[in-house]
Design a protein around this motif. Structure first.
Motif, short mmCIF file in Angstrom:
data_model
loop_
_atom_site.label_atom_id
_atom_site.label_comp_id
_atom_site.label_asym_id
_atom_site.label_seq_id
_atom_site.Cartn_x
_atom_site.Cartn_y
_atom_site.Cartn_z
N THR A 374 3.72 0.09 -3.71
CA THR A 374 3.37 -1.07 -4.51
C THR A 374 2.16 -1.79 -3.93
OG1 THR A 374 4.16 -3.22 -5.28
CG2 THR A 374 5.07 -2.43 -3.24
N PRO A 375 1.25 -2.29 -4.75
CA PRO A 375 0.03 -2.89 -4.23
C PRO A 375 0.23 -4.19 -3.46
CG PRO A 375 0.15 -3.13 -6.62
CD PRO A 375 1.24 -2.18 -6.23
N THR A 376 1.38 -4.80 -3.56
CA THR A 376 1.65 -6.01 -2.78
C THR A 376 2.21 -5.70 -1.39
OG1 THR A 376 3.85 -6.17 -3.78
CG2 THR A 376 2.06 -7.44 -4.83
N TYR A 377 2.42 -4.42 -1.12
CA TYR A 377 3.02 -4.03 0.15
C TYR A 377 2.02 -4.18 1.29
CZ TYR A 377 6.01 -1.45 3.36
OH TYR A 377 6.82 -1.09 4.41
N ARG A 378 2.50 -4.61 2.43
CA ARG A 378 1.66 -4.66 3.63
C ARG A 378 2.44 -4.09 4.80
NH1 ARG A 378 -1.08 -9.16 4.16
NH2 ARG A 378 -0.35 -10.35 2.36
N ASP A 379 1.76 -3.35 5.63
CA ASP A 379 2.39 -2.81 6.84
C ASP A 379 1.30 -2.44 7.83
OD1 ASP A 379 4.11 -1.17 8.72
OD2 ASP A 379 5.58 -1.60 7.17
N TYR A 380 1.71 -2.23 9.06
CA TYR A 380 0.74 -2.01 10.13
C TYR A 380 0.09 -0.64 10.10
CZ TYR A 380 4.92 0.04 12.30
OH TYR A 380 6.05 0.78 12.55
#
Length: 390
Positions: A374-380
Motif C-alpha cells: 500500500t502506498p501509505t506504508y513505511r518501513d526501514y
C-alpha cells in the motif's frame, strides 16, 4: 513474473536484533533532470529567444540563444560559455557537500542518462527458474535516473524547506512523466501526506534500530533515506525537479536494457556470480553482509554508491540491495501490454517497489523481481530514487 508482498510483521521480526543475533533466514525479511530548467533569468534588454528563434521587435537571436540588440555578428563568439552549459544544482543538493560515491566526493545528485530502447520486463538471461520470459516487451525513451538513492542529507533539505506536508503538497500535475499523460501529482493525494513538518520528522523515525533519519545532521547524511511512504517519495522527486521512475524504466535500467542482465552488474548478462558484499548490501541467508560484519545493524544500510562493482550499465549504484525503491506504478499481476512509455496509472491497492534491500537474499536482488504494498506504508527497507527528463 517474480513478485512478493510485504509481510507487515517484518519490522517485528528484525527490530531489536543486534549485531550478535543476525538474520537466520532471508525469507524472514521477505516483504520485503525532468531536468530543472537552467535558472537563467534574462533582463528585459536580453530576453531568451523563442523556441524557433523568435525575438521582440528590434532584437535578434544570438548564437547564445539570447535576444540581442543589433546584428548577430556582434554576439559573443562560440568560445563563450553556453547559457545552459552549467545548470544549477537540484534543490536537494543546494549547499550539500559532495559526499556520495565510492570515494565520497561525488555529487549526491548525479543523474546519468539511460539510453532508451526495447527489452523484456521481468526477464533475464540466467535461464533459471527466476528468469521470467519474453511475454512482456517494453520500449522506453532516453531518461535520467539518479545515480544514487535519495540520501538523508537530500531528504533533510526537503524537510527543512517545509515540504512533504498537507499544507505544502506538490501542485496538481507536479512530478509528471513528460511522455505519460496524467502521471503527475493528484490533489486528492494531499491528505495522504502528514499534517506538519513535526509530524513528518516523527513519522520517518519508524525503527529505533534501522531508521536512517536523525534530527541533527550527523553520521547518516550519505546513507539512503528510508521509512518514506510512496506519497512522500513522489512529493520529494517532484520538489527536486524529477519524478518517480515508471516500473518499466526502473527495470530497464536495472537489467541493462536489451542486455537483460540478471543483476545490474552481471557480465555476461546471464551470470549469477559474483554476488558478494563488494557488489551489494543484502543478506546471504544467514546474516547481512553490507558492512562486512556479522549480524544486521544500521551500518548495513551502507553509504550510497560505496559498492561501485555493483553499478549498472549506465552507472547507477545500489539498484540491487540497500533499500527497495518506490516506482510510479500501481501494481497489477499482469503488466500493461503493449508498453511504449507505459505506466499502470489505474488505481488499485498497492504501488510497486523494486530492487531488494539489505535484509533480503539474492532472489529479491534480481533485476526482474517485483514487490508491492500500500502506498501509505513505511518501513526501514523502503527508500526512493528519482528519474528526470534527459
Amino acid at each position: 513474473m517474480k513478485e512478493v508482498t510485504l509481510a507487515p510483521m517484518v519490522s517485528d521480526q528484525l527490530a531489536g536484533r543486534g549485531r550478535s543475533a543476525g538474520v537466520t533466514s532471508a525469507r524472514h525479511a521477505m516483504w520485503v533532470l525532468l531536468l530543472v530548467p537552467a535558472c537563467f533569468h534574462p533582463n528585459y534588454d536580453h530576453p531568451m529567444c523563442g523556441p524557433n528563434g523568435e525575438c521582440p521587435s528590434g532584437l535578434t537571436c544570438s548564437t547564445q540563444l539570447v535576444c540581442e540588440r543589433g546584428d548577430i555578428s556582434d554576439a559573443p563568439s562560440s568560445d563563450a560559455p553556453s547559457v545552459d552549459a552549467a545548470p544549477p544544482p537540484l534543490p536537494s543538493c543546494v549547499g550539500l557537500a559532495t559526499m556520495c560515491g565510492a570515494s565520497g566526493n561525488d555529487s549526491c545528485c548525479s543523474s546519468p542518462v539511460v539510453t532508451g530502447g526495447t527489452y523484456y520486463r521481468s526477464y533475464d538471461k540466467a535461464a533459471d527458474g527466476s528468469s521470467g520470459n519474453t511475454s512482456y516487451p517494453a520500449t522506453v525513451s532516453d531518461f535520467r535516473l539518479d545515480k544514487y538513492e535519495v540520501t538523508v542529507g537530500r531528504f533533510r533539505a526537503f524537510v527543512n524547506a517545509g515540504m512533504g506536508t498537507q499544507s505544502s503538497a506538490p501542485l496538481p500535475g507536479a512530478g509528471a512523466h513528460a511522455n505519460i499523460a496524467g502521471s503527475g501529482w493528484n490533489a486528492s493525494w494531499n491528505t495522504s501526506l502528514v499534517a506538519t513538518t513535526a509530524a513528518l520528522v516523527a513519522a520517518v523515525k519508524c525503527s529505533s534500530t534501522y531508521q536512517t533519519w536523525t534530527d541533527a545532521p550527523v553520521a547518516n547524511e550519505h546513507r539512503p533515506m528510508n521509512c518514506v511512504t510512496w506519497y512522500e517519495a513522489n512529493a520529494f522527486c517532484a520538489w527536486d525537479g524529477g519524478y518517480l521512475a515508471t516500473e518499466a524504466e526502473w527495470n530497464y535500467a536495472a537489467t541493462g536494457g536489451d542486455q537483460q542482465r540478471a543483476y545490474p552488474w552481471s557480465s555476461p548478462a546471464g551470470s549469477l556470480t559474483p554476488l558478494d558484499s563488494a557488489h551489494a548490501s543484502y543478506s546471504d541467508g544467514m546474516t547481512c553482509v553490507g558492512d562486512g560484519m556479522p549480524g544486521c545493524t544500521l551500518t548495513d544500510l551502507v553509504a550510497v554508491g560505496s559498492k561501485p562493482m555493483g553499478d549498472g550499465r549506465w552507472g547507477q549504484s545500489d539498484l540491487a540491495g540497500n533499500v527497495w525503491e518506490w516506482t510510479l506504478d500501481w501494481y497489477a499481476g499482469i503488466y500493461v501490454n503493449p508498453c511504449i512509455e507505459c505506466a499502470k496509472l489505474t488505481a488499485s491497492s498497492n504501488r510497486v517497489f523494486r530492487g531488494g534491500s539489505f535484509v533480503n537474499d539474492a532472489t529479491y536482488l534480481r533485476a526482474g523481481y517485483r514487490s508491492y504494498f500500500t502506498p501509505t506504508y513505511r518501513d526501514y527497507v523502503i527508500g526512493v530514487r528519482c528519474a528526470r527528463t534527459p
